[in-house]
Design a protein around this motif. Structure first.
Motif, PDB file in Angstrom:
ATOM      1  N   PHE A 180       0.749  -1.958   0.446  1.00  0.00           N
ATOM      2  CA  PHE A 180       0.280   0.054  -0.232  1.00  0.00           C
ATOM      3  C   PHE A 180       0.679   1.134  -0.034  1.00  0.00           C
ATOM      4  CE2 PHE A 180      -1.718   2.819   2.688  1.00  0.00           C
ATOM      5  CZ  PHE A 180      -3.083   3.841   2.080  1.00  0.00           C
ATOM      6  N   THR A 198       1.121   3.991  -2.813  1.00  0.00           N
ATOM      7  CA  THR A 198       0.446   5.087  -2.380  1.00  0.00           C
ATOM      8  C   THR A 198       1.749   5.810  -3.529  1.00  0.00           C
ATOM      9  OG1 THR A 198      -0.991   4.727  -0.629  1.00  0.00           O
ATOM     10  CG2 THR A 198      -0.249   6.828  -1.026  1.00  0.00           C
ATOM     11  N   GLY A 246      -3.070  -3.200  -3.856  1.00  0.00           N
ATOM     12  CA  GLY A 246      -2.344  -2.526  -1.542  1.00  0.00           C
ATOM     13  C   GLY A 246      -3.722  -1.342  -2.102  1.00  0.00           C
ATOM     14  N   ARG A 247      -3.284  -0.140  -2.466  1.00  0.00           N
ATOM     15  CA  ARG A 247      -4.587   0.701  -2.630  1.00  0.00           C
ATOM     16  C   ARG A 247      -6.160   0.865  -2.682  1.00  0.00           C
ATOM     17  NH1 ARG A 247      -2.927   3.958  -7.321  1.00  0.00           N
ATOM     18  NH2 ARG A 247      -4.156   5.816  -6.604  1.00  0.00           N
ATOM     19  N   ILE A 259      -6.536  -0.458   0.903  1.00  0.00           N
ATOM     20  CA  ILE A 259      -6.662   0.221   2.648  1.00  0.00           C
ATOM     21  C   ILE A 259      -8.131   1.100   1.828  1.00  0.00           C
ATOM     22  CG2 ILE A 259      -5.718   2.426   3.165  1.00  0.00           C
ATOM     23  CD1 ILE A 259      -5.072   0.129   3.992  1.00  0.00           C
TER      24      ILE A 259
END
Lengths: 306, 563
Positions: free
Chosen positions: A247, A251, A259-260, A263
């Motif tokens: 994540f 990002t 991963g983004r 979240i």
């Protein structure tokens, strides 16, 4: 062996189901709904939206409605937030990117980490030991969100060699893979050094040397096989971590990986996307750990799988 | 996948080694930046904040969506980029009936969809039916409630859409009938909830009321704005290209706009600094000073929005009995030194808010402004039966997790403690938890913000009417409601301004909302961007924007030199 794998697979399915059920219940009881927005809508519109997605039903019925199509034809349902895309599509788009980044990062980590670890163990208590080991301490201690921007500032802004963000050109892979790879390389280096030192002091190494085997053969053929065992047992969790826990990297470098979504889905209360990513990650962690165990048994005859 | 990428990526692994050698030799070469190339090719690179949830104008409600949708679609009217006055869009002209309630729009003959079909009045009627249909559950349906029958239809109380105030008497004539002759109606039409959607395309790719309808994907979408959708790579970028079928095609100078959904402001700033973006969505607060000193790219502009604290005054809900008294709420408002907050805490050029409606378009001025009056506040508190703050149960300020909100709350906490002797705690919550608490009125004082949808004070006052979805304070004043609704019929006159001033006066006297500051927009923009003007709504219509390849390079902060 096969029996072991079969039983572990059954266990994995059980664990995944348990995790999925827990997640299903937890997200529904977490305060806030997918439709809570800063600009609130009238209760009538909100009720319409909830009805549209079946959230007006009791939880057990929502559970049946969700898991029914999932088990019947692997349908993860539509995303609540990204409404014209299904969860299957989102995962299908993002997972290969996460995998690819994981692959390069792992390659960096294994090459640098194992290489440095072997070197350090052979030149114990010299500069060639201290330098990589100090660097690995830095690698473990300095968080990714510091290393990433430092690399960007140096290589993208000052030198202008790479794009700051994106995942389009082949060169876009370099900085994220290095950032993620360095972190794991640091672990691998320490694990390899420890493993190698233990093996190198054993009798069979002395025997090999006594028989006149070359140093290269001793290290690569005899010692390394046992020396990397700690790395291999760490490989399962590391692989899962590299694929799922990217994540921060995604990002910083603006990479459209999973991963983004993982979240963002939780923050948006995107129930279906939360479920999809959790089920996927739970399965991955289970399978990768199984893979690491099998690999370990293959490398180390003392480990029996049954 | 891995075999596919192996050849290219192996090369990319060799790159660092190669490049490191290069660096040692000291012959690093910079390639032309994306921005420099874009200036030549008229390709605009824009940091757009976040990934849009959809591009269907009827199924979204965010700002990133707005930026893209206004490139793809066009409503009846558009806005002047400087003064926000209404400009003809799909409608070339319109007439208003003598009672001011019926608007007849004449659509232009050459307004076309990107598939070549003409944009007809019936497209609008069908679009408004869709957004109002309860089955579709559109988040912004409320925006259309000014139309006769729209609210009833949306709430399922009316099932016959022909009774809703929108008709297509001719192919190019659209008639909209309002509940009241609201002078802000034309300004509202800038909002995407009033845009037409191509119903033929919508029904071709899915069900009309289905939110999962894939008609907005690049391969399916048909639109009528200055640009068409070329590419949509989720969480990566969205590319729109000039629409050759747009009626005002000659005015459009950009060839493409690339929208990057970069949610981290730090990542965005680095991309800007490396010449990858023409404009950013925001600037990290920590970098503002460096950009101010470096010179040319930082913009700080007034924004038509207010940052305020809601006070839960509902006699049924809310756990602080003291807050049910108007004197206490007013005492809280009078004891906040807003100038100190904007100067010492926020430092981003924000304006202290002594009223709820920001100064803005149309020259509306608040009559009964608040002031900083700790002495008066103490007296009010004593009158309410709490001399020196004694007996006021501890007040909890609900905020969502963010540095700025915390800093403001801490300043307010200190001021209430010092001036009024009231104990305050700060309750920090994750975004959705905070929203749920606020919407369920499970709070005492809650940090809030409101940005106008259209350039009129009604956008700020209308939300406080009884039962409005965004009221959430328990404020229910029939007199206030009547003033707001009556002001719609007062025309654009001094009489109307008086009514709005009176309504705002009622609001500030009862103080369910404590204004703190008026927002500013802070972002970075390269000076090669032309035709982009500061305005209160932060709305920069794409068709007026172009890039100047001859613009001098911008001065950017250099690492290590920012003081």
């Amino acid at each position: 062996m096969l029996k072991f794998i079969a039983s572990r697979l059954v266990q994995t399915v059980g664990v995944v189901w348990l995790v999925a059920t827990l997640t299903f219940v937890l997200v529904r009881f977490a305060p806030g709904s997918p439709f809570d927005q800063e600009r609130n809508v009238s209760p009538e519109i909100k009720a319409n939206m909830e009805k549209r997605y079946g959230l007006d039903q009791p939880v057990w019925k929502q559970y049946v409605n969700y898991f029914g199509p999932l088990i019947a034809h692997g349908d993860f349902g539509p995303s609540f937030k990204y409404s014209n895309r299904t969860v299957t599509e989102i995962i299908g788009d993002a997972l290969p990117i996460s995998f690819e980044m994981g692959f390069w990062a792992l390659l960096v980590a294994l090459t640098l980490g194992v290489g440095a670890g072997v070197l350090a163990s052979l030149r114990r208590n010299t500069a060639l030991d201290w330098l990589p080991m100090s660097l690995s301490l830095v690698g473990i201690s300095v968080p990714i969100f510091v290393v990433g921007p430092l690399l960007i500032v140096t290589f993208s802004i000052h030198l202008g060699w790479f794009n700051v963000n994106g995942w389009n050109e082949p060169a876009d892979r370099v900085l994220p893979s290095l950032t993620l790879g360095f972190y794991y390389a640091a672990y691998f280096a320490r694990l390899t050094r420890g493993g190698m030192l233990e093996v190198l002091s054993q009798d069979f190494i002395r025997t090999a040397r006594a028989k006149g085997a070359s140093e290269g053969r001793v290290v690569l053929r005899h010692a390394l096989r046992g020396g990397v065992l700690p790395v291999v047992s760490f490989l399962g969790p590391a692989l899962a971590g590299i694929v799922t826990g990217s994540f921060t990297i995604e990002t910083i470098f603006h990479i459209p990986g999973l991963g983004r979504y993982f979240i963002q889905a939780a923050l948006n209360r995107d129930y279906t996307l939360v479920m999809g990513t959790v089920i996927l990650f739970a399965s991955l962690i289970g399978l990768l750990n199984l893979l690491a165990d099998v690999l370990l048994a293959w490398l180390n005859p003392r480990v029996k799988l049954d | 996948m891995i075999t596919l990428c192996r050849s290219t990526s192996l090369r990319s692994l060799l790159l660092p080694a190669l490049l490191a050698t290069l660096a040692l030799v000291g012959t690093g070469c910079k390639k032309a930046t994306r921005v420099a190339q874009g200036n030549k090719d008229q390709i605009f690179h824009y940091g757009n904040g976040g990934e849009p949830s959809d591009l269907d104008p009827q199924n979204v409600q965010g700002v990133p969506e707005h930026h893209i949708i206004k490139a793809l679609f066009e409503g009846l009217v558009t806005m002047h980029p400087k003064d926000l006055s209404a400009q003809p869009g799909v409608a070339e002209r319109w007439e208003v009936s003598p009672d001011g309630k019926t608007f007849t729009f004449t659509l232009r003959a050459n307004a076309r969809w990107s598939d070549g079909q003409p944009v007809t009045a019936d497209d609008f009627v069908q679009s408004y039916e869709r957004i109002l249909n309860p089955k579709f559950a559109a988040p912004y349906a409320e925006n259309l409630y000014l139309m006769v029958g729209a609210e009833e239809y949306n709430k399922g109380k009316l099932t016959d859409f022909t009774q809703v105030g929108v008709k297509a008497p001719e192919k190019r004539k659209l008639q909209i009938t309002l509940r009241a002759p609201a002078p802000f109606f034309i300004g509202m039409l800038r909002h995407y909830s009033w845009f037409p959607v191509p119903m033929g395309t919508v029904t071709k790719f899915g069900k009309k009321y289905d939110k999962g309808n894939p008609w907005t994907r690049p391969e399916n979408i048909v639109s009528n704005g200055p640009f068409t959708l070329k590419e949509w790579k989720p969480n990566d970028k969205i590319v729109v290209q000039k629409n050759p079928r747009y009626w005002d095609e000659n005015s459009v100078q950009l060839k493409e706009i690339h929208f990057y959904p970069i949610d981290s402001t730090d990542t965005e700033e680095l991309a800007f600094r490396a010449g990858e973006l023409h404009a950013t969505n925001k600037v990290p607060a920590s970098k503002t000073d460096a950009y101010k000193q470096a010179g040319t790219t930082l913009r700080i502009e007034p924004y038509y929005g207010v940052y305020y604290y809601r006070v839960n005054m509902d006699p049924q809900k809310g756990s602080n009995p003291a807050l049910k008294k108007a004197e206490v709420r007013r005492a809280l408002a009078l004891s906040i030194d807003r100038e100190a907050i904007v100067k010492n805490v926020l430092r981003g050029g924000e304006l202290a808010a002594w009223s709820f409606v920001p100064p803005g378009p149309g020259g509306y001025q608040t009559r009964d402004k608040l002031k900083y009056d700790p002495e008066g506040a103490r007296k009010l508190l004593a009158d309410a039966g709490y001399p020196g703050g004694k007996g006021v149960p501890k007040i909890s300020i609900l905020i969502n997790t963010a540095e700025d909100h915390k800093a403001v709350a801490e300043a307010v906490q200190a001021m209430w403690k010092k001036e009024l002797g009231i104990e305050v705690e700060i309750n920090n919550q994750e975004w959705k938890v905070y929203l749920a608490a606020q919407n369920n009125m499970d709070y005492m004082v809650s940090r809030s913000g409101w940005i106008a949808d259209y350039p009129d004070p009604n956008s700020f006052l209308g939300i406080h009417t009884t039962g409005n979805g965004n009221n959430n304070t328990g404020f229910a004043s029939p007199k206030f409601d009547k003033l707001v609704v009556d002001s719609w019929s007062a025309g654009a006159s001094g009489k109307r301004t008086g009514m709005l001033q009176e309504a705002e006066g009622l609001l500030l006297a009862d103080m369910p909302v404590v204004p703190i500051y008026f927002y500013t927009r802070r972002y970075l923009i390269q000076s090669s961007v032309k035709g982009w003007f500061a305005n209160m709504l932060d709305d920069h219509p794409w068709k007026y924007i172009y890039l100047d390849p001859a613009a001098p390079p911008d001065r950017l902060p250099v690492l290590g030199t920012a003081r």
